[in-house]
Design a protein around this motif. Structure first.
Motif, short mmCIF file in Angstrom:
data_model
loop_
_atom_site.label_atom_id
_atom_site.label_comp_id
_atom_site.label_asym_id
_atom_site.label_seq_id
_atom_site.Cartn_x
_atom_site.Cartn_y
_atom_site.Cartn_z
N TYR A 72 0.45 -1.21 -0.08
CA TYR A 72 0.23 -0.01 -0.15
C TYR A 72 0.94 1.24 0.01
N HIS A 73 2.14 1.41 0.80
CA HIS A 73 2.49 2.25 0.74
C HIS A 73 3.66 3.13 0.10
N SER A 74 4.26 1.56 -0.64
CA SER A 74 4.73 1.88 -1.83
C SER A 74 3.96 2.54 -3.17
N CYS A 75 2.88 1.83 -3.15
CA CYS A 75 1.90 2.29 -4.29
C CYS A 75 1.52 3.76 -4.06
N LEU A 76 1.06 4.40 -2.71
CA LEU A 76 1.20 5.75 -2.15
C LEU A 76 1.55 6.68 -2.85
N MET A 77 2.90 6.15 -2.35
CA MET A 77 4.35 6.72 -2.47
C MET A 77 4.54 7.57 -3.92
N CYS A 78 4.28 6.39 -5.36
CA CYS A 78 5.05 6.02 -6.16
C CYS A 78 3.83 7.13 -6.93
N SER A 79 2.80 6.59 -6.73
CA SER A 79 1.78 7.60 -7.17
C SER A 79 1.53 8.91 -6.65
N PHE A 80 1.35 9.05 -6.12
CA PHE A 80 1.90 10.98 -5.88
C PHE A 80 2.82 11.37 -6.55
N ALA A 81 4.38 11.24 -6.32
CA ALA A 81 5.47 11.49 -7.05
C ALA A 81 5.10 11.20 -8.26
N TYR A 82 4.61 10.53 -8.64
CA TYR A 82 3.94 10.57 -10.43
C TYR A 82 2.86 12.02 -10.66
N MET A 83 2.28 11.49 -9.89
CA MET A 83 0.96 12.82 -9.53
C MET A 83 1.90 14.36 -9.91
N TRP A 84 2.62 14.62 -8.28
CA TRP A 84 3.53 15.84 -8.14
C TRP A 84 3.83 15.66 -9.47
N ILE A 85 5.14 14.80 -10.36
CA ILE A 85 5.92 15.68 -11.22
C ILE A 85 5.37 16.34 -12.03
N VAL A 86 3.58 15.09 -12.76
CA VAL A 86 3.05 15.67 -14.34
C VAL A 86 2.62 16.61 -13.63
N MET A 87 1.86 17.64 -12.25
CA MET A 87 1.24 18.33 -12.05
C MET A 87 1.67 19.87 -11.45
N TYR A 88 3.53 19.74 -11.25
CA TYR A 88 4.79 20.63 -11.04
C TYR A 88 6.00 20.93 -11.51
N LEU A 89 6.04 19.72 -12.07
CA LEU A 89 7.59 20.02 -12.76
C LEU A 89 7.86 19.68 -13.88
N LEU A 90 6.95 18.76 -14.76
CA LEU A 90 6.95 18.93 -16.17
C LEU A 90 6.68 19.77 -17.02
N PRO A 91 4.90 20.68 -16.23
CA PRO A 91 4.89 21.62 -17.26
C PRO A 91 5.82 22.97 -17.60
N ASN A 92 6.71 22.66 -16.37
CA ASN A 92 7.55 23.47 -16.56
C ASN A 92 8.23 23.78 -18.28
N ILE A 93 8.39 21.88 -18.90
CA ILE A 93 9.17 22.55 -19.51
C ILE A 93 8.46 22.55 -21.06
N THR A 94 8.94 23.49 -22.03
CA THR A 94 8.44 24.36 -22.76
C THR A 94 8.72 23.11 -23.99
N ILE A 95 7.67 22.51 -25.01
CA ILE A 95 8.31 21.71 -26.05
C ILE A 95 7.03 22.75 -27.07
N PRO A 96 7.72 22.75 -28.15
CA PRO A 96 6.80 22.94 -29.43
C PRO A 96 5.86 22.25 -30.25
N LYS A 97 4.13 22.64 -30.10
CA LYS A 97 2.91 22.16 -30.39
C LYS A 97 3.52 20.61 -31.61
N TYR A 98 4.21 20.97 -32.42
CA TYR A 98 4.44 19.61 -33.45
C TYR A 98 5.29 18.94 -32.86
#
Length: 184
Positions: A72-98
């Motif tokens: 349970y704990h490893s799944c929760l921690m990984c899911s939290f990290a996964y969501m955090w990375i997608v919400m807060y870290l990766l959107p700061n990377i700019t990639i052209p539309k194409y």
């Protein structure tokens, strides 16, 4: 709990195996719901984004699987990290539309080639179901690509883009973790 098990045996004539399956089902539902609630509390400042990403993650994982953790704990921690990375870290990377559109097409190919990656508890998977899941995953990503082409700057679509990218990458890791199993 023993009272419920006894009741199911007597009233419905269920075997111990059938009762164990019912018990596993309810434990799984409670476990998943509690993780979603905990993460909802942790992401309460961005609840709409969290629910959007949760929907995307559930949709992708339902048809293509991914990395599975067995506590349970490893799944929760990984899911939290996964969501955090997608919400807060990766959107700061700019990639052209194409480039985004090209990457999404690569993700569709990747998910078709690798997925679905199943839990060790789900070993029997008919070929017809395998192709169905692959096709649905690709369809989801291709529809997303089309929508992203039309509305590339929407912040929710940007988050979904990164969710698809991260999901495709974790499929590689999940496949490697299955100890050299050949790609289907």
């Amino acid at each position: 709990m023993p009272i419920i098990k006894q009741y199911l045996k007597e009233k419905y004539h269920l075997s111990n195996y059938q009762i164990a399956q019912i018990e596993f089902f309810f434990k799984s539902i409670i476990s998943e719901l509690s993780k979603m609630i905990i993460m909802g509390i942790l992401f309460h400042k961005h609840l709409k984004m969290y629910f959007f990403l949760l929907f995307m993650m559930c949709l992708l994982r339902s048809f293509s699987g991914g990395i599975h953790f067995y506590t349970y704990h490893s799944c929760l921690m990984c899911s939290f990290a996964y969501m955090w990375i997608v919400m807060y870290l990766l959107p700061n990377i700019t990639i052209p539309k194409y480039a985004k559109l090209f990457l999404l097409l690569l993700c569709a190919i990747t998910c078709y080639s690798i997925g679905p990656v199943l839990s060790k508890y789900r070993t029997n998977f008919p070929k017809k179901r395998l192709y169905y899941c692959r096709n649905i995953t690709c369809l989801i990503i291709l529809i997303y690509t089309f929508i992203m082409y039309i509305v590339p700057k929407n912040p929710y679509l940007v988050l979904g883009f990164w969710m698809i990218i991260l999901h495709s990458l974790q499929l590689f890791v999940a496949k490697i973790r299955t100890k050299g199993e050949t790609v289907r």
